[in-house]
Write an enzyme that holds these catalytic residues in place. Sequence first.
Site, PDB file in Angstrom:
ATOM      1  N   VAL A 207      18.321  21.092  41.564  1.00 54.55           N
ATOM      2  CA  VAL A 207      18.524  21.953  42.735  1.00 54.55           C
ATOM      3  C   VAL A 207      19.795  21.392  43.375  1.00 54.55           C
ATOM      4  O   VAL A 207      19.752  20.381  44.065  1.00 54.55           O
ATOM      5  CB  VAL A 207      17.312  21.910  43.687  1.00 54.55           C
ATOM      6  N   PRO A 208      20.941  21.988  43.087  1.00 54.79           N
ATOM      7  CA  PRO A 208      22.244  21.340  43.260  1.00 54.79           C
ATOM      8  C   PRO A 208      22.762  21.199  44.698  1.00 54.79           C
ATOM      9  O   PRO A 208      23.760  21.798  45.084  1.00 54.79           O
ATOM     10  CB  PRO A 208      23.171  22.211  42.422  1.00 54.79           C
ATOM     11  N   CYS A 209      22.119  20.348  45.476  1.00 55.65           N
ATOM     12  CA  CYS A 209      22.586  20.098  46.844  1.00 55.65           C
ATOM     13  C   CYS A 209      23.938  19.378  46.844  1.00 55.65           C
ATOM     14  O   CYS A 209      24.644  19.405  47.851  1.00 55.65           O
ATOM     15  CB  CYS A 209      21.537  19.339  47.645  1.00 55.65           C
ATOM     16  N   HIS A 210      24.323  18.788  45.713  1.00 51.79           N
ATOM     17  CA  HIS A 210      25.644  18.147  45.637  1.00 51.79           C
ATOM     18  C   HIS A 210      26.773  19.176  45.726  1.00 51.79           C
ATOM     19  O   HIS A 210      27.911  18.806  45.994  1.00 51.79           O
ATOM     20  CB  HIS A 210      25.765  17.309  44.353  1.00 51.79           C
TER      21      HIS A 210
END
Length: 157
Positions: A123-126
């Site tokens: 879940v690409p919070c980056h």
Amino acid sequence: MSEFKCTLASPIGLLRLEATHQGLTAVRFPHNVSVSAERTIHNPLVAEAKQQLSAYFDGKLDTFSVPLDWCGTAFQKSVWLALTKIRYGDTMTYADIARAIGRPRSARPVGGAAGKNPLPIIVPCHRVIGSDGTLTGFTGGLDIKMRLLQLEGHNFF
């Protein structure tokens, strides 16, 4: 509570993957991984997540499909779902995410929810950056955030 766990050696350090029978529940970064006497238990979901993350780090995968079993508030889940829509190689701001979930004045709470994302990378919070284009907080640390974005083709100096 996660029933299954395994570790993955990655270019950003040792990651711990955790899952239930329903899906992956956590990806823990090197500074949060203990390799003590904790028993490692494998299952097909953890194995699939391990394979997908390895392919991601090898530059051969840009979209994850492993089932997820996340636990959070309705607001957090709405933010996390919006994060999954950020394409590989793209970035969005916290304000963009707030608008996407129909809460345009909630950029700060969006940042708080992103910071509690139990499934970073998948879940690409980056891929969420500050409104001025700078790298901002990340549970794995800004150095890891930068490395993940560079892996996806971004150049931050």
